[in-house]
Design an enzyme around this catalytic site. Structure first.
Site, PDB file in Angstrom:
ATOM      1  N   LYS A 123     -10.734   5.161   1.681  1.00 40.84           N
ATOM      2  CA  LYS A 123      -9.738   4.510   0.819  1.00 40.84           C
ATOM      3  C   LYS A 123     -10.527   3.710  -0.210  1.00 40.84           C
ATOM      4  O   LYS A 123     -11.283   2.806   0.134  1.00 40.84           O
ATOM      5  CB  LYS A 123      -8.838   3.579   1.625  1.00 40.84           C
ATOM      6  N   GLU A 181       0.830  -1.205   0.000  1.00 42.72           N
ATOM      7  CA  GLU A 181       0.000   0.000   0.000  1.00 42.72           C
ATOM      8  C   GLU A 181       0.866   1.258   0.000  1.00 42.72           C
ATOM      9  O   GLU A 181       0.537   2.245  -0.655  1.00 42.72           O
ATOM     10  CB  GLU A 181      -0.917   0.019   1.223  1.00 42.72           C
ATOM     11  N   TYR A 197     -11.775  28.068   1.415  1.00 42.86           N
ATOM     12  CA  TYR A 197     -11.744  26.696   0.902  1.00 42.86           C
ATOM     13  C   TYR A 197     -10.360  26.315   0.378  1.00 42.86           C
ATOM     14  O   TYR A 197      -9.962  25.166   0.459  1.00 42.86           O
ATOM     15  CB  TYR A 197     -12.767  26.491  -0.215  1.00 42.86           C
ATOM     16  N   GLU A 207      -7.035   6.825  10.580  1.00 38.35           N
ATOM     17  CA  GLU A 207      -7.345   7.561  11.800  1.00 38.35           C
ATOM     18  C   GLU A 207      -6.235   8.568  12.127  1.00 38.35           C
ATOM     19  O   GLU A 207      -6.511   9.676  12.584  1.00 38.35           O
ATOM     20  CB  GLU A 207      -7.521   6.597  12.982  1.00 38.35           C
TER      21      GLU A 207
END
Length: 108
Positions: free
Chosen positions: A90, A13, A45, A64
Site C-alpha cells: 500500500k 481508506e 500472464y 493479508e
C-alpha cells in the site's frame, strides 16, 4: 502490477482509496513451454493479471486477506504450481507520518 483500490481498516481508506503494487512469483515445471513455445503450456500472464485485478477490486480491511484470496484463486486455476508468493504494498499509507509503503507477503 499497479492498482487503485479501497483496502484498509479506516473508513477514509475505503472511501478515498489508494494505490497498491502487487508482485506475484511462482515456481512450476516449465519444460513443456520451453520445448513447445505454446502459451497453453505456460503460466499465462494475462490470466494472472486478471485474477489479481478481480481480487484487488474487492474492498478488504486487511492486505493479508487480499493476498490470501489471490493465492487461493491461483491454487484453483493453476494446481500444478509448486510454490507461489504474492506481495501487496500500500503506497503512502495513512499512518500519521511519512511512510513510503506498507507491505505484506504470503506464500503457498
Amino acid at each position: 502490477m499497479r492498482f487503485f483500490a479501497h483496502h484498509g481498516c479506516f473508513g477514509e481508506e475505503k472511501t478515498i482509496g489508494n494505490y497498491f503494487i502487487v508482485d506475484f512469483a511462482a515456481e512450476t515445471d516449465m519444460t513443456a513451454a520451453s520445448e513447445s513455445d505454446d502459451l497453453s503450456d505456460a503460466l499465462n500472464y494475462q490470466l494472472i493479471y486478471d485474477i489479481v485485478k478481480e481480487e484487488m477490486a474487492v474492498p478488504s480491511n486487511l492486505l493479508e486477506h487480499v493476498a490470501g484470496r489471490i493465492l487461493r484463486r491461483f491454487r484453483q486455476r493453476f494446481p500444478d504450481i509448486a510454490k507461489a508468493s504474492v506481495s501487496i504494498s500500500k503506497l503512502n499509507p495513512p499512518l500519521g507520518g511519512e511512510v513510503g509503503a506498507s507491505k505484506v507477503t504470503m506464500y503457498l
